[in-house]
Enzyme design. Structure first.
Site, PDB file in Angstrom:
ATOM      1  N   LYS A 156       0.820  -1.217   0.000  1.00 62.55           N
ATOM      2  CA  LYS A 156       0.000   0.000   0.000  1.00 62.55           C
ATOM      3  C   LYS A 156       0.847   1.257   0.000  1.00 62.55           C
ATOM      4  O   LYS A 156       0.454   2.273  -0.570  1.00 62.55           O
ATOM      5  CB  LYS A 156      -0.961  -0.006   1.197  1.00 62.55           C
ATOM      6  CG  LYS A 156      -2.063  -1.042   1.045  1.00 62.55           C
ATOM      7  CD  LYS A 156      -3.200  -0.820   2.007  1.00 62.55           C
ATOM      8  CE  LYS A 156      -4.328  -1.804   1.693  1.00 62.55           C
ATOM      9  NZ  LYS A 156      -5.409  -1.764   2.649  1.00 62.55           N
ATOM     10  N   LYS A 158      -5.002  -9.727  -5.653  1.00 66.40           N
ATOM     11  CA  LYS A 158      -6.236 -10.084  -4.959  1.00 66.40           C
ATOM     12  C   LYS A 158      -7.351  -9.103  -5.326  1.00 66.40           C
ATOM     13  O   LYS A 158      -7.084  -7.930  -5.616  1.00 66.40           O
ATOM     14  CB  LYS A 158      -5.975 -10.164  -3.452  1.00 66.40           C
ATOM     15  CG  LYS A 158      -6.523  -9.081  -2.642  1.00 66.40           C
ATOM     16  CD  LYS A 158      -6.279  -9.209  -1.164  1.00 66.40           C
ATOM     17  CE  LYS A 158      -6.422  -7.794  -0.624  1.00 66.40           C
ATOM     18  NZ  LYS A 158      -7.027  -7.651   0.651  1.00 66.40           N
ATOM     19  N   LYS A 200     -11.333  -3.800  -2.781  1.00 69.82           N
ATOM     20  CA  LYS A 200     -12.283  -2.710  -2.954  1.00 69.82           C
ATOM     21  C   LYS A 200     -11.597  -1.422  -3.388  1.00 69.82           C
ATOM     22  O   LYS A 200     -12.235  -0.521  -3.926  1.00 69.82           O
ATOM     23  CB  LYS A 200     -13.138  -2.515  -1.706  1.00 69.82           C
ATOM     24  CG  LYS A 200     -12.395  -2.239  -0.405  1.00 69.82           C
ATOM     25  CD  LYS A 200     -13.400  -1.976   0.711  1.00 69.82           C
ATOM     26  CE  LYS A 200     -13.320  -2.984   1.827  1.00 69.82           C
ATOM     27  NZ  LYS A 200     -12.062  -2.996   2.576  1.00 69.82           N
TER      28      LYS A 200
HETATM   29  N1  AQP Z   1      -9.893 -10.918  -2.308  1.00 67.08           N
HETATM   30  C1  AQP Z   1     -10.153 -11.431  -1.112  1.00 67.08           C
HETATM   31  N2  AQP Z   1     -10.316 -12.763  -0.940  1.00 67.08           N
HETATM   32  C2  AQP Z   1     -10.591 -13.296   0.277  1.00 67.08           C
HETATM   33  N3  AQP Z   1     -10.727 -12.528   1.399  1.00 67.08           N
HETATM   34  C3  AQP Z   1     -10.581 -11.195   1.271  1.00 67.08           C
HETATM   35  N4  AQP Z   1     -10.652 -10.184   2.151  1.00 67.08           N
HETATM   36  C4  AQP Z   1     -10.434  -9.011   1.522  1.00 67.08           C
HETATM   37  N5  AQP Z   1     -10.214  -9.226   0.215  1.00 67.08           N
HETATM   38  C5  AQP Z   1     -10.291 -10.579   0.027  1.00 67.08           C
HETATM   39  C6  AQP Z   1     -10.912 -10.370   3.574  1.00 67.08           C
HETATM   40  O1  AQP Z   1     -11.903  -9.438   3.978  1.00 67.08           O
HETATM   41  C7  AQP Z   1     -11.615  -9.032   5.309  1.00 67.08           C
HETATM   42  C8  AQP Z   1     -11.648  -7.543   5.412  1.00 67.08           C
HETATM   43  O2  AQP Z   1     -10.611  -6.951   4.720  1.00 67.08           O
HETATM   44  P1  AQP Z   1     -10.429  -5.380   4.821  1.00 67.08           P
HETATM   45  O3  AQP Z   1     -11.449  -4.689   4.048  1.00 67.08           O
HETATM   46  O4  AQP Z   1     -10.354  -4.950   6.240  1.00 67.08           O
HETATM   47  O5  AQP Z   1      -9.030  -5.133   4.237  1.00 67.08           O
HETATM   48  P2  AQP Z   1      -8.356  -5.745   2.999  1.00 67.08           P
HETATM   49  O6  AQP Z   1      -7.979  -7.148   3.274  1.00 67.08           O
HETATM   50  O7  AQP Z   1      -7.238  -4.809   2.687  1.00 67.08           O
HETATM   51  O8  AQP Z   1      -9.497  -5.753   1.909  1.00 67.08           O
HETATM   52  P3  AQP Z   1      -9.534  -4.942   0.570  1.00 67.08           P
HETATM   53  O9  AQP Z   1     -10.829  -5.203  -0.098  1.00 67.08           O
HETATM   54  O10 AQP Z   1      -8.299  -5.215  -0.207  1.00 67.08           O
HETATM   55  O11 AQP Z   1      -9.562  -3.487   1.119  1.00 67.08           O
HETATM   56  P4  AQP Z   1      -8.731  -2.245   0.671  1.00 67.08           P
HETATM   57  O12 AQP Z   1      -8.798  -2.257  -0.810  1.00 67.08           O
HETATM   58  O13 AQP Z   1      -9.431  -1.093   1.295  1.00 67.08           O
HETATM   59  O14 AQP Z   1      -7.358  -2.458   1.213  1.00 67.08           O
HETATM   60  C9  AQP Z   1     -10.299  -9.648   5.719  1.00 67.08           C
HETATM   61  O15 AQP Z   1     -10.562 -10.812   6.473  1.00 67.08           O
HETATM   62  C10 AQP Z   1      -9.694 -10.006   4.408  1.00 67.08           C
HETATM   63  O16 AQP Z   1      -8.801 -11.089   4.515  1.00 67.08           O
END
Ligand code: AQP
Length: 340
Positions: free
Chosen positions: A117, A200, A203
């Site tokens: 990030k 991955k 969002k």
């Molecule tokens: N692609 C994914 N596959 C499986 N699990 C996922 N999680 C996120 N993306 C995937 C799981 O969702 C939970 C919450 O994640 P988060 O929103 O707190 O942070 P993150 O993992 O950084 O998710 P994003 O969507 O990638 O958010 P941004 O883009 O804002 O950084 C966790 O349990 C995560 O493992």
């Protein structure tokens, strides 16, 4: 060491944008399932974590309510689980400071999420983005949570939480914090981007076509799946044959996770067929699972005051567990508490 701790599940999601199919399969769906495990379940919209990158204040409020609606639409029942937003329970931020006095800079330097990030602009990102894993450890340890369901990407942060708990217990000669177990299970612990099988689904990916949002309608879902990157080969009869085909493997995993079938069962049905046949079938399964969730989210979002009430109620219940734990932590660390 966990023998002395009551089993308790905690997990959270950042309201940093609309939730995705990755969040649903990797987290939300399982949050709802753990409610039937007989364990206490505490689920949190981690709005303080969302602030580590810029959030428009009005948008953050909407995103937090929308994420709360997504939790409930996916089956999290605020009567059976504690559901709240992190910033309403000050004990998280308080414990985060105490734990960042225990965590080592060298541990933080190894966190791959910060490297991803922070990227090339590492000097200019917020200090909080770097300290994020200490707050995450506090989120978990402030409830003495013994198990945390997460997707694969959070494994390293969970290991850090265990290291912080163990160092605290060792430094102060106590058995106070549990050594938390990550629960990384199911067919979709890492849902990948629809545009790039090595990234991955996220969002915050600039490309909306890379993900399925929980707010997407049936046509949008079908279109995104139709345009998902794949290859020209037919599907093989087993997962072994998809070893070097990340995009194809991702779609098969998603199908299996949505339909509740094993990946081999899915491949047995589609063996020898191309994506011209597989993609419409996947879109059908995706819409069948997601459309009821999307429509329930829309209903719930139409009453924001009720969502706020639910989060407030959850925060009070969360605070009742967290406050004595943070107070005891301060006592162990040698802080005077002489207020009436
Ligand atoms: N692609 C994914 N596959 C499986 N699990 C996922 N999680 C996120 N993306 C995937 C799981 O969702 C939970 C919450 O994640 P988060 O929103 O707190 O942070 P993150 O993992 O950084 O998710 P994003 O969507 O990638 O958010 P941004 O883009 O804002 O950084 C966790 O349990 C995560 O493992």
């Amino acid at each position: 060491m966990n023998a002395t701790h009551t089993p308790r599940i905690f997990s959270g999601i950042q309201p940093s944008g609309g939730l995705t199919l990755g969040n649903y399969l990797g987290a939300l769906k399982r949050f709802a399932e753990y409610q039937d495990s007989g364990l206490e379940t505490i689920y949190c919209l981690v709005d303080l974590h969302a602030l580590t990158v810029w959030q428009d204040p009005a948008a953050l409020i909407e995103q937090t309510r929308e994420a709360a609606a997504a939790f409930m639409a996916a089956g999290v029942d605020p009567a059976r689980s504690i559901l709240f937003n992190q910033s309403q329970v000050p004990a998280h931020a308080e414990l985060s400071w105490l734990l960042s006095c225990v965590a080592r800079v060298g541990w933080m330097d190894r966190m791959t999420q910060f490297k991803d990030k922070g990227g090339k602009d590492r000097e200019r990102v917020s200090l909080a983005l770097y300290a994020y894993p200490a707050l995450m450890a506090a989120d978990i340890l402030v409830y003495h949570a013994t198990a945390v369901p997460v997707g694969e990407d959070q494994k390293q942060h969970l290991e850090l939480t265990r290291d912080i708990a163990a160092k605290f217990n060792h430094d102060y000669g106590v058995d106070f914090f549990p050594i938390t177990n990550p629960l990384i299970e199911g067919a979709a612990t890492r849902v990948m981007s629809l545009r790039d099988g090595s990234k991955k689904m996220s969002k915050s990916d600039p490309s909306d076509a890379s993900r399925i949002n929980l707010t997407d309608d049936a046509d949008t879902i079908a279109q995104k799946i139709r345009k998902a990157r794949t290859d020209a080969d037919p599907l093989p009869g087993s997962m072994e044959g998809l070893k070097d085909r990340p995009e194809a493997r991702n779609l098969v995993n998603i199908y299996a996770a949505l339909s509740g079938e094993g990946t081999d069962q899915v491949l047995a049905r589609f063996e020898g067929q191309g994506f011209g046949a597989f993609k419409p079938a996947l879109a059908e399964v995706a819409v069948a699972v997601l459309a009821p969730i999307t429509s329930r989210m829309t209903e719930l979002k139409s009453d924001p005051a009720e969502i706020d009430r639910i989060l407030g109620d959850g925060a009070e219940r969360a605070e009742a567990i967290a406050r004595p734990i943070v107070e005891r932590t301060k006592e162990i660390m040698g802080m005077i508490r002489s207020r009436g």
